[in-house]
Structures are given as structure tokens and as C-alpha cells.
Design a protein around this motif. Sequence first.
Motif, PDB file in Angstrom:
ATOM      1  N   THR A   7      31.427  36.187  43.278  1.00 39.51           N
ATOM      2  CA  THR A   7      32.477  36.561  44.221  1.00 39.51           C
ATOM      3  C   THR A   7      31.975  36.298  45.627  1.00 39.51           C
ATOM      4  O   THR A   7      30.780  36.106  45.844  1.00 39.51           O
ATOM      5  CB  THR A   7      32.891  38.034  44.050  1.00 39.51           C
ATOM      6  OG1 THR A   7      34.044  38.297  44.862  1.00 39.51           O
ATOM      7  CG2 THR A   7      31.771  38.984  44.416  1.00 39.51           C
ATOM      8  N   ARG A   8      32.881  36.313  46.561  1.00 37.14           N
ATOM      9  CA  ARG A   8      32.516  36.067  47.947  1.00 37.14           C
ATOM     10  C   ARG A   8      33.271  37.067  48.828  1.00 37.14           C
ATOM     11  O   ARG A   8      34.475  37.277  48.643  1.00 37.14           O
ATOM     12  CB  ARG A   8      32.898  34.648  48.334  1.00 37.14           C
ATOM     13  CG  ARG A   8      32.476  34.249  49.724  1.00 37.14           C
ATOM     14  CD  ARG A   8      32.826  32.807  49.966  1.00 37.14           C
ATOM     15  NE  ARG A   8      32.132  31.992  48.985  1.00 37.14           N
ATOM     16  CZ  ARG A   8      31.332  30.972  49.284  1.00 37.14           C
ATOM     17  NH1 ARG A   8      31.155  30.625  50.525  1.00 37.14           N
ATOM     18  NH2 ARG A   8      30.748  30.283  48.337  1.00 37.14           N
ATOM     19  N   VAL A   9      32.549  37.674  49.761  1.00 37.34           N
ATOM     20  CA  VAL A   9      33.150  38.611  50.700  1.00 37.34           C
ATOM     21  C   VAL A   9      32.730  38.206  52.105  1.00 37.34           C
ATOM     22  O   VAL A   9      31.560  37.914  52.350  1.00 37.34           O
ATOM     23  CB  VAL A   9      32.706  40.068  50.412  1.00 37.34           C
ATOM     24  CG1 VAL A   9      33.237  41.023  51.473  1.00 37.34           C
ATOM     25  CG2 VAL A   9      33.166  40.499  49.025  1.00 37.34           C
ATOM     26  N   ARG A  10      33.691  38.196  53.006  1.00 31.97           N
ATOM     27  CA  ARG A  10      33.417  37.872  54.407  1.00 31.97           C
ATOM     28  C   ARG A  10      33.430  39.161  55.229  1.00 31.97           C
ATOM     29  O   ARG A  10      34.358  39.954  55.131  1.00 31.97           O
ATOM     30  CB  ARG A  10      34.475  36.920  54.944  1.00 31.97           C
ATOM     31  CG  ARG A  10      34.287  36.559  56.424  1.00 31.97           C
ATOM     32  CD  ARG A  10      35.378  35.636  56.902  1.00 31.97           C
ATOM     33  NE  ARG A  10      35.398  34.439  56.094  1.00 31.97           N
ATOM     34  CZ  ARG A  10      34.947  33.245  56.497  1.00 31.97           C
ATOM     35  NH1 ARG A  10      34.491  33.089  57.702  1.00 31.97           N
ATOM     36  NH2 ARG A  10      35.005  32.206  55.694  1.00 31.97           N
ATOM     37  N   ILE A  19      35.922  43.811  56.150  1.00 31.78           N
ATOM     38  CA  ILE A  19      35.446  43.019  55.023  1.00 31.78           C
ATOM     39  C   ILE A  19      36.665  42.578  54.209  1.00 31.78           C
ATOM     40  O   ILE A  19      37.665  43.289  54.131  1.00 31.78           O
ATOM     41  CB  ILE A  19      34.454  43.794  54.123  1.00 31.78           C
ATOM     42  CG1 ILE A  19      35.041  45.131  53.674  1.00 31.78           C
ATOM     43  CG2 ILE A  19      33.133  43.980  54.844  1.00 31.78           C
ATOM     44  CD1 ILE A  19      34.174  45.880  52.674  1.00 31.78           C
ATOM     45  N   ARG A  20      36.544  41.370  53.643  1.00 33.47           N
ATOM     46  CA  ARG A  20      37.635  40.856  52.815  1.00 33.47           C
ATOM     47  C   ARG A  20      37.053  39.933  51.759  1.00 33.47           C
ATOM     48  O   ARG A  20      36.295  39.017  52.071  1.00 33.47           O
ATOM     49  CB  ARG A  20      38.644  40.094  53.664  1.00 33.47           C
ATOM     50  CG  ARG A  20      39.895  39.683  52.895  1.00 33.47           C
ATOM     51  CD  ARG A  20      40.903  39.004  53.816  1.00 33.47           C
ATOM     52  NE  ARG A  20      42.239  38.938  53.299  1.00 33.47           N
ATOM     53  CZ  ARG A  20      42.642  38.277  52.226  1.00 33.47           C
ATOM     54  NH1 ARG A  20      41.775  37.631  51.486  1.00 33.47           N
ATOM     55  NH2 ARG A  20      43.906  38.264  51.863  1.00 33.47           N
ATOM     56  N   SER A  21      37.431  40.203  50.506  1.00 32.76           N
ATOM     57  CA  SER A  21      36.980  39.346  49.407  1.00 32.76           C
ATOM     58  C   SER A  21      37.832  38.089  49.358  1.00 32.76           C
ATOM     59  O   SER A  21      38.963  38.060  49.866  1.00 32.76           O
ATOM     60  CB  SER A  21      37.047  40.095  48.077  1.00 32.76           C
ATOM     61  OG  SER A  21      38.365  40.495  47.775  1.00 32.76           O
ATOM     62  N   ASP A  22      37.286  37.061  48.716  1.00 34.84           N
ATOM     63  CA  ASP A  22      38.000  35.789  48.648  1.00 34.84           C
ATOM     64  C   ASP A  22      39.323  35.886  47.901  1.00 34.84           C
ATOM     65  O   ASP A  22      40.237  35.118  48.151  1.00 34.84           O
ATOM     66  CB  ASP A  22      37.125  34.684  48.053  1.00 34.84           C
ATOM     67  CG  ASP A  22      36.592  35.007  46.661  1.00 34.84           C
ATOM     68  OD1 ASP A  22      36.777  36.133  46.163  1.00 34.84           O
ATOM     69  OD2 ASP A  22      35.953  34.110  46.067  1.00 34.84           O
ATOM     70  N   ASP A  23      39.468  36.871  46.999  1.00 35.88           N
ATOM     71  CA  ASP A  23      40.738  37.049  46.284  1.00 35.88           C
ATOM     72  C   ASP A  23      41.663  38.053  46.976  1.00 35.88           C
ATOM     73  O   ASP A  23      42.774  38.287  46.530  1.00 35.88           O
ATOM     74  CB  ASP A  23      40.501  37.463  44.834  1.00 35.88           C
ATOM     75  CG  ASP A  23      39.761  38.781  44.693  1.00 35.88           C
ATOM     76  OD1 ASP A  23      39.532  39.480  45.718  1.00 35.88           O
ATOM     77  OD2 ASP A  23      39.390  39.113  43.557  1.00 35.88           O
ATOM     78  N   LEU A  26      39.651  43.212  47.845  1.00 33.12           N
ATOM     79  CA  LEU A  26      38.875  44.059  48.758  1.00 33.12           C
ATOM     80  C   LEU A  26      39.216  43.600  50.163  1.00 33.12           C
ATOM     81  O   LEU A  26      38.949  42.448  50.540  1.00 33.12           O
ATOM     82  CB  LEU A  26      37.376  43.895  48.480  1.00 33.12           C
ATOM     83  CG  LEU A  26      36.435  44.704  49.353  1.00 33.12           C
ATOM     84  CD1 LEU A  26      36.622  46.194  49.083  1.00 33.12           C
ATOM     85  CD2 LEU A  26      34.995  44.303  49.074  1.00 33.12           C
ATOM     86  N   ASP A  27      39.841  44.490  50.925  1.00 28.27           N
ATOM     87  CA  ASP A  27      40.282  44.140  52.271  1.00 28.27           C
ATOM     88  C   ASP A  27      40.341  45.438  53.064  1.00 28.27           C
ATOM     89  O   ASP A  27      41.304  46.201  52.944  1.00 28.27           O
ATOM     90  CB  ASP A  27      41.651  43.464  52.216  1.00 28.27           C
ATOM     91  CG  ASP A  27      42.096  42.903  53.557  1.00 28.27           C
ATOM     92  OD1 ASP A  27      41.344  43.023  54.554  1.00 28.27           O
ATOM     93  OD2 ASP A  27      43.203  42.339  53.612  1.00 28.27           O
TER      94      ASP A  27
END
Length: 141
Positions: A7-10, A19-23, A26-27
Motif C-alpha cells: 500500500t502507499r500513503v502520502r 495523510i491519504r492512502s492511494d485508494d 485512509l484520508d
Amino acid sequence: MNHLYSTRVRAVGGRSGTIRSDDGILDMALAMPRELGGKGGATNPEQLFAAGYAACFENAVIHVTRGTDNRVGDKDIEVETEVGLVPNEAGGFVLAVAMDVTIAGISQEVAEQIVAAAHAVCPYSNAIRGNIDVATTVHTR
């Protein structure tokens, strides 16, 4: 290396950012805890680490008991994980973890064996072994 899952989170804005996950599942906003001089009111990296470690460790317990006489189900285990931020000698910080594990329907001795086996397979335990102190308490009910 073949990943079973990735997974990837920015993160933007550090401890007071988002924070926000690529899908997009999680935001959320982050906030420096009041205890560290921040405004609080939002999650922080230590809470996220504690949540991830607790959930992952629960699954590791379930995993190591599959196919045994002491199989543990989802409702048979509870893990409470405390993550503390501690200053180190170099002027930086380290994490300290206290994990409280409760397993239903088995003896104390067996529960302790299961928890030790779970620490050997849990990805979080493997990632921090030798770097972060983890104090584990095991209970039965």
C-alpha cells in the motif's frame, strides 16, 4: 521481492498535516498531541502505529494457532498496544511499546507460548525487533 500486499500513503504537512492512502480509504488530518504542545483533536503517528501493531499482532496469534488444538478465533483475542515517544541520548526520539494481550479459553502457559510464537511471525514484531523495546503482558479469560 514478491509482495503479498503493498500500500502507499502520502503524508503532507508532517505531524500537523494530512495523510491519504492511494485508494482513499485512509484520508485524515494529523495533529501534534496536546501532551507535546500541539492542538490535539486528530490522530498522530503513534496512535496509527499502535493501531496497526495491535491489529497485526492479533492476526499473528490467530495465524500461529491455525491447525492446532488451541485455535484462537477473532472474538477470542484482544490486544491493547501503547506506543510511547521517548527522548534518546542523541537528542532524538525512540519508541517504546507495551502490549497487553488477552486470549480466551486457554491456560496461561499456553497463552504465553502462543504470544511468543506470534512475535516470531508478526511483521511489526519482526520489523522492530532489536530496535524498539516491547513489554508484553499476557492474560487469559
